[in-house]
Design a protein around this motif. Structure first.
Motif, PDB file in Angstrom:
ATOM      1  N   THR A 537       1.153  -1.700  -5.799  1.00 47.83           N
ATOM      2  CA  THR A 537       1.689  -2.991  -5.355  1.00 47.83           C
ATOM      3  C   THR A 537       0.605  -4.064  -5.355  1.00 47.83           C
ATOM      4  O   THR A 537       0.869  -5.226  -5.687  1.00 47.83           O
ATOM      5  N   ILE A 538      -0.610  -3.695  -5.008  1.00 45.13           N
ATOM      6  CA  ILE A 538      -1.713  -4.669  -5.065  1.00 45.13           C
ATOM      7  C   ILE A 538      -1.976  -5.100  -6.506  1.00 45.13           C
ATOM      8  O   ILE A 538      -2.177  -6.295  -6.795  1.00 45.13           O
ATOM      9  N   ALA A 539      -1.959  -4.123  -7.422  1.00 44.35           N
ATOM     10  CA  ALA A 539      -2.153  -4.475  -8.837  1.00 44.35           C
ATOM     11  C   ALA A 539      -1.029  -5.382  -9.319  1.00 44.35           C
ATOM     12  O   ALA A 539      -1.261  -6.336 -10.086  1.00 44.35           O
ATOM     13  N   ALA A 563       8.049  -0.002 -10.709  1.00 45.18           N
ATOM     14  CA  ALA A 563       7.522   1.362 -10.668  1.00 45.18           C
ATOM     15  C   ALA A 563       7.107   1.756  -9.254  1.00 45.18           C
ATOM     16  O   ALA A 563       7.340   2.890  -8.814  1.00 45.18           O
ATOM     17  N   ALA A 564       6.495   0.822  -8.527  1.00 46.27           N
ATOM     18  CA  ALA A 564       6.092   1.124  -7.147  1.00 46.27           C
ATOM     19  C   ALA A 564       7.313   1.381  -6.256  1.00 46.27           C
ATOM     20  O   ALA A 564       7.321   2.305  -5.435  1.00 46.27           O
ATOM     21  N   VAL A 582       5.226   6.623   6.476  1.00 53.46           N
ATOM     22  CA  VAL A 582       5.267   5.318   7.147  1.00 53.46           C
ATOM     23  C   VAL A 582       4.226   4.378   6.550  1.00 53.46           C
ATOM     24  O   VAL A 582       4.483   3.201   6.282  1.00 53.46           O
ATOM     25  N   GLY A 583       3.023   4.908   6.341  1.00 59.42           N
ATOM     26  CA  GLY A 583       1.966   4.069   5.792  1.00 59.42           C
ATOM     27  C   GLY A 583       2.282   3.583   4.395  1.00 59.42           C
ATOM     28  O   GLY A 583       2.022   2.427   4.056  1.00 59.42           O
ATOM     29  N   ALA A 584       2.885   4.460   3.579  1.00 61.63           N
ATOM     30  CA  ALA A 584       3.232   4.048   2.223  1.00 61.63           C
ATOM     31  C   ALA A 584       4.267   2.938   2.241  1.00 61.63           C
ATOM     32  O   ALA A 584       4.136   1.922   1.535  1.00 61.63           O
ATOM     33  N   LEU A 590       4.486  -4.714   3.095  1.00 60.07           N
ATOM     34  CA  LEU A 590       3.701  -5.885   3.466  1.00 60.07           C
ATOM     35  C   LEU A 590       3.080  -6.557   2.242  1.00 60.07           C
ATOM     36  O   LEU A 590       3.049  -7.789   2.136  1.00 60.07           O
ATOM     37  N   VAL A 591       2.598  -5.736   1.309  1.00 61.18           N
ATOM     38  CA  VAL A 591       2.015  -6.316   0.108  1.00 61.18           C
ATOM     39  C   VAL A 591       3.067  -7.050  -0.713  1.00 61.18           C
ATOM     40  O   VAL A 591       2.838  -8.150  -1.243  1.00 61.18           O
TER      41      VAL A 591
END
Length: 606
Positions: A537-539, A563-564, A582-584, A590-591
């Motif tokens: 997601t950052i990419a 894809a994400a 949860v973290g994923a 958020l991103v």
């Protein structure tokens, strides 16, 4: 009246000038013809004598008459516009290739029958010699030594008759046949004296064959006959295995001597057939000798000698004749004996042999400015093939894929530094082979999707392979753009998508393997996948922000977002649990929110 005449003259002149300008605009191709037409229309006006000048009388003012009009030149008659002339252009006949002559047409030529009769007669005569020797053996007419002597005398007589007959132009066709028959008889006589009757040792028989070949080459050079020279060499090559009783290192050495004996002729004459006839047999004999494996060490020495001499002579010929097909074929195949010998050697000996051959050929490629044509590129291709074999032989496990990818990375950098597209193509080949080996054996899809306890050494090797795969996936497109092989993502989107998928696969392997090394066990596996989702997601965010003005980057960013999301729904939701799941989801969400907000603001501000 003066005003009317003056205005009419000016109008006529203007109309004619307008017609001329319009005519020139339509018919620039026939302007010379138009000028000749204009000159032909006014011959009389040019030849009319000018009227004699009258002495000027002072004007007598009369109140009832107008002032006398000045004599004006006759008006320039207007030239009517004529349509452009049409010139006949004969239609071009369609291109028709020159028809090849059929066998009947060749045989129907004047003098063709004499050639056929001469060569057939030579072949029949040679067969008769063989039958005579067989009959003499069967009936005991001559002993072994007289048979050999009679055969040698008969061969010399035929060759001498051919040389004597060649003095007259009318007898040269028969001279070639006689000389060829005599030389073949001498070869067979040398075989009989060596292998059949053991009058001569192997080395002496080979020496006799070499002497016959040298004499035949001298005759061919004197007669300016590349066909005779090729036949002489081929006859020697065919008879040599009969003397050595098989394919041995001694046979390879003898064929190399024959090749060296033909070198002066190759340098003085542009005979490609002779280059091929003398260059290929040593390489082929070396390959067969290595396969039979009489002696590994001697075969290796013979293979290296055949390769070095073949490369050297091919390069010398290519310096004189650019892109000669025969010399290029010898240059390309000179590395084959060394590679075949390396396959049959132990690992400790095979690697130096293959690597040494590769270094020699890469040195030729590095000095390619000295070799005209494609000789340098062809040598580089053969050298890279040898280096590839040496790498695959030396390394195994994760090191094999890592070394191949590292070599691809070095070739990509060298391609940019040297502005060499051939090096870039070689880098792509090494990267493809290394990447496939790494995906199938090291950074496998099972490693990324299924948790299993693995040794730390295997995980570390997979990390190195994944890191190099990521680096190569970035370096190759960069080098291609620098060398103007590919254009930007907007023009070559499929290529960039392939590179992007490869880079994502390598990045996923780096993140997951790093997580497994940092946090061993299932916890590291779950943490690695959560980080992979967030990194994707950052990419995507980076691509979307950089792709405001580039359509391709926007498309790739949106595809990566999809894809994400698919990974979150199809893999993370089913595989991850607890804090990892949860973290994923939180990280990716958020991103994506930040990306959407930022992207909307940038679009609105444009």
């Amino acid at each position: 009246m003066w005003v009317t005449l003056s205005s009419m003259t000016t109008e006529d002149v203007l109309l004619r000038l307008a017609g001329e300008i319009d005519d020139l605009g339509r018919r620039l191709a026939v302007v010379g013809s138009e000028l000749r037409t204009v000159r032909a229309d006014q011959p009389q006006q040019a030849e009319q004598p000018k009227p004699a000048e009258q002495p000027q009388q002072p004007p007598q003012p009369q109140p009832w008459s107008l002032p006398p009009q000045q004599q004006m030149p006759p008006p320039w008659p207007p030239h009517p516009w004529q349509p452009p002339r049409q010139y006949y252009v004969p239609p071009q006949a369609p291109y028709q290739p020159v028809p090849r002559q059929t066998l009947g047409e060749k045989l129907g030529k004047e003098g063709a029958g004499s050639r056929v009769l001469a060569w057939v007669g030579g072949a029949v005569t040679l067969l008769g010699v063989v039958l005579l020797l067989v009959l003499a053996v069967q009936r005991g007419w001559l002993g072994p030594l007289p048979r050999v002597l009679v055969g040698a005398a008969f061969g010399l007589a035929l060759t001498g008759a051919g040389v004597w007959l060649h003095r007259k132009p009318a007898g040269r066709t028969g001279a070639f046949a006689l000389a060829w028959t005599g030389i073949a008889t001498l070869y067979l006589d040398a075989v009989a004296a060596t292998s059949l009757y053991d009058f001569l040792p192997v080395l002496a028989g080979l020496a006799v064959g070499l002497a016959v070949a040298a004499g035949g080459l001298l005759v061919a050079v004197r007669w300016e006959s590349p066909l005779l020279a090729s036949v002489v060499v081929v006859g020697c090559v065919v008879c040599a295995p009969m003397i050595t009783r098989g394919f041995t290192p001694e046979l390879v050495a003898f064929l190399l001597m024959v090749q060296l004996a033909t070198a002066p002729v190759q340098l003085r004459r542009d005979w490609s057939s002779l280059t091929l006839a003398a260059g290929v047999p040593p390489l082929l004999a070396s390959v067969i000798s290595s396969a039979v494996a009489h002696d590994g060490r001697q075969n290796t020495v013979a293979a290296l000698g055949a390769g070095v001499i073949g490369i050297a002579l091919a390069l010398i010929v290519l310096r004189r004749r650019e892109n000669d097909p025969a010399a290029l074929a010898v240059l390309a195949t000179s590395v084959v004996p060394a590679l075949v010998a390396a396959l049959l050697l132990p690992k400790a000996q095979a690697v130096p042999v293959a690597a040494g051959a590769g270094v020699v050929l890469l040195a030729v490629w590095a000095t390619r400015r000295w070799w005209p044509g494609i000789a340098g590129q062809l040598a580089g291709l053969a050298g890279l093939l040898a280096i590839l074999q040496a790498t695959v032989t030396q390394f195994d496990g994760p090191a094999r894929a890592a070394v191949l990818l590292g070599e691809a990375l070095l070739l990509a950098v060298a391609a940019v530094g040297g502005r060499n597209k051939f090096a870039l193509a070689a880098a792509l080949g090494f990267a493809t082979i290394g990447g496939l080996i790494g995906v199938f054996f090291d950074v496998t899809p099972a490693l990324l999707m299924v948790y299993r306890i693995r040794p730390a050494a295997d995980v570390a090797g997979a990390l190195a392979v994944a890191l190099l795969l990521l680096a190569v996936s970035v370096a190759l497109p960069w080098a291609a753009v620098r060398l103007a092989v590919f254009r930007g993502p907007a023009d070559d989107l499929p290529i960039w998508l392939v590179a992007g998928v490869s880079a994502l696969y390598g990045a996923a392997g780096v993140v997951l393997c790093g997580s497994l090394l940092a946090v061993p066990g299932r916890t590291g596996f779950l943490l690695g996948h959560a980080l992979i989702t967030v990194s994707w997601t950052i990419a995507a965010l980076v691509l979307l922000l950089r792709g405001i003005d580039v359509v391709a980057l926007r498309v790739i960013g949106l595809v990566l977002v999809g894809a994400a999301v698919l990974k979150l729904v199809l893999f993370d939701l089913a595989t991850l649990d607890g804090l990892a799941r949860v973290g994923a989801f939180l990280g990716a969400g958020l991103v994506l929110l930040a990306a959407g907000t930022r992207y909307a603001r940038l679009v609105a501000s444009r």
